[in-house]
Design a protein around this motif. Structure first.
Motif: not given
Length: 284
Positions: A204-224
């Motif tokens: 929880q370093l707040e370097v990515l804005g809104e916390t996503k946690q496991d939601l990164w697994l569902d993000e598109s490759d371009a977003t990642i």
């Protein structure tokens, strides 16, 4: 007439006599030299974020005084001992690079030599687009788009790392990404990228804005991909530059927390790079 001379002419609408010219020429020249060099053996010339050279205040008294003192500046530009202190706003290196190129052309000094003698201080916010242009230009043609020396934070186990150089640099990871892309292996790159982003969210370093946690697994490759590059850029800019300044005025406990955060992110970035290196070795 040089660009340096042209840049100052517009300041003077008329040639107003100065009381300095009541003094003997030898004394007057000593005053000019002292004003320009400030008692130092070698001159440090300032360049602002728009690429303009900052002249000593005395040179703005009159056009005549400017013309007489200009010789000291011109000589200093040709002196290998002269240093340059420059500002770069929002990672836009174009104004500074243009000035260095013109000085090189007018003095005959090699551009690489001038770059090595130019210390940069970054000001303003982080412009991701300009930073990517700078890095990509340096990857494509490092001579035409060089990286200037600048202060680097000394983090335990990661000394000297910065956004342009080292295994934690954004540049090295852009190169790595391009290699995976060229070999049609972005599936592997994105897999480890998701792991990297999730590792940072746990802290929880707040370097990515809104916390996503496991939601990164569902993000598109371009977003990642965008999130990884932005994270590397923001870490170098915020953690290594602004946090360093803030740590000086924080209490001991807060300073320890800031340092721990630095090391945590650096370790996660290093682990991400290690996974990519191991994956790349399997191509051999």
């Amino acid at each position: 007439m040089s660009f340096l001379q042209n840049s100052i002419d517009s300041l003077f609408e008329e040639n107003v006599p100065s009381p300095l010219y009541l003094l003997p020429a030898e004394i007057r020249n000593n005053i000019f030299k002292e004003a320009v060099f400030d008692g130092k053996a070698a001159l440090t010339i300032e360049i602002n974020e728009t690429g303009k050279i900052i002249f000593p205040p005395l040179m703005a008294v009159s056009k005549q005084i400017h013309n007489e003192t200009y010789g000291y500046i011109a000589a200093a530009l040709r002196n290998p001992a002269t240093k340059f202190e420059a500002k770069v706003r929002g990672y836009d290196a174009k104004p500074l690079l243009a000035t260095i190129q013109r000085i090189s052309q007018q003095t005959g000094s090699a551009q690489s030599e001038l770059v090595a003698r130019t210390h940069v201080r970054f000001v303003g916010g982080m412009d991701m687009g300009r930073l990517l242009v700078w890095i990509q230009g340096n990857i494509t043609n490092p001579k035409a788009t060089p990286v200037f020396p600048f202060e680097k934070m000394d983090i335990p186990h990661f000394a000297g790392e910065n956004v342009f150089e080292g295994r934690l640099s954004l540049k090295s990871h852009i190169i790595s990404y391009q290699q995976f892309e060229k070999r049609d292996k972005l599936v592997t790159w994105n897999y480890y990228a998701r792991e990297f982003l999730t590792t940072l969210e746990v802290r929880q370093l707040e370097v990515l804005g809104e916390t996503k946690q496991d939601l990164w697994l569902d993000e598109s490759d371009a977003t990642i991909q965008a999130a990884v590059f932005k994270t590397f850029a923001w870490w170098h800019d915020i953690f290594l530059q602004k946090k360093k300044i803030q740590a000086r005025v924080l209490g001991l406990k807060e300073r320890k927390r800031v340092e721990d955060d630095h090391i945590y992110v650096a370790s996660a970035m290093s682990e991400f790079g290690h996974h990519l290196e191991m994956a790349a070795q399997r191509w051999q």
